[in-house]
Design an enzyme around this catalytic site. Structure first.
Site, PDB file in Angstrom:
ATOM      1  N   SER A 181      29.878  22.487  38.992  1.00 19.15           N
ATOM      2  CA  SER A 181      30.623  22.637  37.733  1.00 19.15           C
ATOM      3  C   SER A 181      30.543  21.264  37.062  1.00 19.15           C
ATOM      4  O   SER A 181      29.213  20.932  36.553  1.00 19.15           O
ATOM      5  CB  SER A 181      32.126  23.010  38.254  1.00 19.15           C
ATOM      6  OG  SER A 181      32.886  23.234  37.263  1.00 19.15           O
ATOM      7  N   LYS A 237      27.639  26.501  39.509  1.00 20.09           N
ATOM      8  CA  LYS A 237      28.518  27.001  38.763  1.00 20.09           C
ATOM      9  C   LYS A 237      28.458  26.455  37.395  1.00 20.09           C
ATOM     10  O   LYS A 237      28.771  25.245  37.063  1.00 20.09           O
ATOM     11  CB  LYS A 237      30.060  26.570  39.475  1.00 20.09           C
ATOM     12  CG  LYS A 237      31.174  27.218  38.834  1.00 20.09           C
ATOM     13  CD  LYS A 237      31.749  26.821  37.719  1.00 20.09           C
ATOM     14  CE  LYS A 237      33.026  27.611  37.424  1.00 20.09           C
ATOM     15  NZ  LYS A 237      33.609  26.996  36.014  1.00 20.09           N
ATOM     16  N   ASP A 263      17.626  15.515  32.931  1.00 20.78           N
ATOM     17  CA  ASP A 263      16.792  15.888  31.742  1.00 20.78           C
ATOM     18  C   ASP A 263      16.545  14.725  30.779  1.00 20.78           C
ATOM     19  O   ASP A 263      15.509  14.744  30.354  1.00 20.78           O
ATOM     20  CB  ASP A 263      17.718  16.767  30.739  1.00 20.78           C
ATOM     21  CG  ASP A 263      17.774  18.177  31.169  1.00 20.78           C
ATOM     22  OD1 ASP A 263      17.193  18.407  32.357  1.00 20.78           O
ATOM     23  OD2 ASP A 263      18.288  19.012  30.598  1.00 20.78           O
TER      24      ASP A 263
END
Length: 397
Positions: free
Chosen positions: A304, A329, A315
């Site tokens: 999450s 999740k 990234d």
């Protein structure tokens, strides 16, 4: 009960969403009391909802126990059924008692066993025990399947129902039937509940490296992390280990605060709703550790909000991830309070990393997939950062 109903009744992000009551790992846009929705007049409902009124009238006329009919109980059951029909375990109804418990958990303490649960593969599953909790001391580990609570099968419970049954007053007992990962037979575990205090940020200097563990994402996590980083850097920290292992998630806004300590600019997370509309949450200026070497530790219990933070840092190339694949999740829930003090958790979006990579059901793959656990992985991270620091350090000629 058919398969669809079993899936909807079986329900720790998060979970949870987390909610964080026991807690469930969830990423919520709003985790505090939300404005109550106005009553919906009957004529605004689709014609298909007329059958609810028709059935209630039939019960009043024909049911053998019609004198004991309770409109409040029946209306709550109708709401549960409507949400269960969506086949989304994260969209759920929470009764008034449960709503109070989840709000209290956001303040940093609750009474229970200290384990974060969710539904995975249709089974109530432990994302992770909280450090030093009764659950951890009793041998509960990440990936445990909770088959029964006090003799009641969890397959007949929603996530909220299971949470409330496992939680309870400090010093009281709860009996769980647990199937450990890779075990063939379940074991009965008795746990004494306690008051669980949630310190979301802990830190320790390891030479020139500051080791920071985030155990969950609370409203206070961003400020606590900023203070911790500032103090560590004042004390000469040259590298940061950010440990997100077994962190089930929490408040969505806290992820922005955390990422903003390490990035100068950029997208933290892209939430896409059912109409394909994008809501990109961006880095806030003023981070205190935007240049210092950083490594992030993750595992299957990182879920999450943890995946939002790890995904953004990965990234942008700000940090490498080390450990094992994360939980996966990747949905966002909002909590709406109803008139009687109960609430509904509604999935409003799926989230994606800044590069558009989905997380829900897939998780994040570390840059360094390692079998090392506990302190072994921390020691590996220290060696990795020391090499990075050595490269950056000037050398006299």
């Amino acid at each position: 009960m058919n398969r669809r109903q079993r899936i909807l009744f079986v329900v720790l992000s998060i979970a949870v969403a987390s909610l964080l009551a026991l807690g469930v790992g969830c990423d919520l846009l709003e985790r505090t009391k939300t404005p109550r929705l106005a009553s919906v007049v009957h004529e605004d409902l689709p014609a298909e909802f007329d059958m609810l009124a028709d059935v209630y009238k039939m019960l009043q006329n024909d049911y053998v126990g019609k004198d004991q009919l309770d409109a409040k109980t029946l209306s709550q059951g109708a709401v549960r059924g409507m949400l269960q029909a969506l086949d989304d375990p994260y969209t759920s109804y929470v009764d008034p008692e449960g709503h109070k418990l989840e709000l209290a958990a956001l303040e940093g303490k609750f009474q229970g066993i200290g384990a974060v649960i969710t539904i995975k593969d249709e089974v109530l599953t432990v994302i992770a025990p909280i450090a030093d909790s009764p659950a951890e001391k009793a041998g509960i580990i990440s990936g445990d399947k909770i088959l029964e609570v006090n003799g009641e099968p969890t397959s007949e419970m929603t996530l909220i129902q299971a949470t409330l049954k496992i939680r309870g007053p400090a010093n009281s007992l709860v009996n769980l039937l647990i199937l450990h990962p890779d075990a063939e037979e379940p074991v009965a575990i008795e746990i004494v509940r306690a008051e669980i205090k949630l310190d979301s940020v802990t830190a320790e200097m390891k030479g020139d490296i500051v080791y920071i563990r985030l155990s969950q994402f609370l409203k206070s996590t961003g400020n606590d992390l900023r203070d911790t980083l500032g103090e560590a850097m004042d004390n000469g920290a040259k590298g940061v280990i950010l440990d997100l292992r077994d962190n089930p998630g929490g408040v969505l806004d806290a992820t922005v605060d955390v990422v903003s300590q390490f990035l100068l600019r950029g997208i933290v997370v892209d939430a896409v709703d059912g109409q394909g509309r994008h809501n990109q949450l961006r880095v806030r200026p003023g981070g205190v550790a935007t240049n210092i070497p950083l490594i992030v530790l993750v595992n299957g219990g990182s879920a999450s909000a943890s995946e939002i933070v790890a995904g953004a840092l990965q990234d942008y190339g700000r940090a490498k991830l080390a450990g094992s694949k994360t939980f996966g999740k990747g949905s966002v829930q909002v909590v709406r309070e109803l008139k009687d003090g109960s609430s509904v958790h509604i999935t409003i979006a799926k989230w994606f990393t800044p590069k558009g990579n989905p997380i829900d059901g897939t998780g994040l793959t570390p840059d360094f997939s390692l079998d090392d656990e506990d302190e072994d992985l921390v020691n590996w991270a220290i060696d990795y950062l020391n090499k990075q620091i050595a490269v950056q350090s000037p050398v006299a000629a």
